[in-house]
Design a protein around this motif. Structure first.
Motif, short mmCIF file in Angstrom:
data_model
loop_
_atom_site.label_atom_id
_atom_site.label_comp_id
_atom_site.label_asym_id
_atom_site.label_seq_id
_atom_site.Cartn_x
_atom_site.Cartn_y
_atom_site.Cartn_z
N ARG A 94 42.74 39.72 40.36
CA ARG A 94 43.38 39.74 41.69
C ARG A 94 44.89 39.62 41.57
N TYR A 95 45.36 38.71 40.73
CA TYR A 95 46.80 38.56 40.54
C TYR A 95 47.43 39.80 39.91
N ALA A 97 46.39 42.84 40.38
CA ALA A 97 46.47 43.82 41.46
C ALA A 97 47.68 43.54 42.34
N TYR A 98 47.93 42.26 42.62
CA TYR A 98 49.13 41.91 43.39
C TYR A 98 50.40 42.32 42.65
N CYS A 134 45.14 49.36 45.05
CA CYS A 134 45.31 48.02 44.50
C CYS A 134 44.94 46.94 45.52
N ALA A 138 42.26 44.03 44.92
CA ALA A 138 42.60 42.62 45.13
C ALA A 138 41.67 41.96 46.13
#
Length: 162
Positions: A94-95, A97-98, A134, A138
């Motif tokens: 997730r991070y 993707a951020y 993305c 995420a």
């Protein structure tokens, strides 16, 4: 080989193919693109190396996310999907993707600031599509992370009852 192992093996092969394609793009595609652009626009040839450096920095979170997706599939193979390690892998995905979203937005802003008098709608559109992809990754990773945390909590509560 069970059906579950065949499915995760297929997904691992797909991840390896994606990683290979991204690596080939980094090694062979990007330097060629930067050189061609420097030949076409000699007034901005000095931006060739900053472009390459920023592109390689952009792909670091992509490779990290691919690695953690591979680890997650390994946890599934080992029946360790309900573990804190799997939750941590989803959090890192997730991070990443951020981070990719942030790099895309910064690249779009740099493109808008540096390119004057040319049509850049195709560049903006590609950035928008990449950002939305993305965002989907995420959100999906965050949802799976929350569900997995809840399932681990329920499982630990049930283990204490029995």
């Amino acid at each position: 080989m069970t059906r579950k192992q065949a499915s995760t093996l297929f997904l691992k092969v797909v991840l390896l193919l994606i990683a290979g394609a991204v690596l080939a793009l980094c090694v062979f595609g990007l330097p060629g693109m930067a050189a061609r652009d420097a030949d076409l626009h000699p007034e901005t040839a000095y931006l060739q190396y900053p472009f390459l450096i920023s592109a390689y920095v952009f792909f670091i979170p992509v490779f990290i996310a691919i690695y953690h997706a591979f680890k997650l599939l390994t946890y599934i193979d080992r029946n360790q999907v309900f573990s804190d390690m799997a939750v941590k892998s989803l959090k890192i995905i997730r991070y990443c993707a951020y981070a990719v979203i942030a790099f895309i937005v910064l690249g779009e802003l740099a493109t808008i600031a540096l390119i004057r008098g040319e049509d850049i709608t195709h560049i903006i559109m590609m950035g928008t599509i990449g950002s939305f992809a993305c965002i989907v990754v995420a959100v999906f990773a965050g949802l799976l992370q929350k569900l997995l945390k809840d399932a681990i909590g329920i499982r630990s509560d049930n283990d204490l009852i029995v």
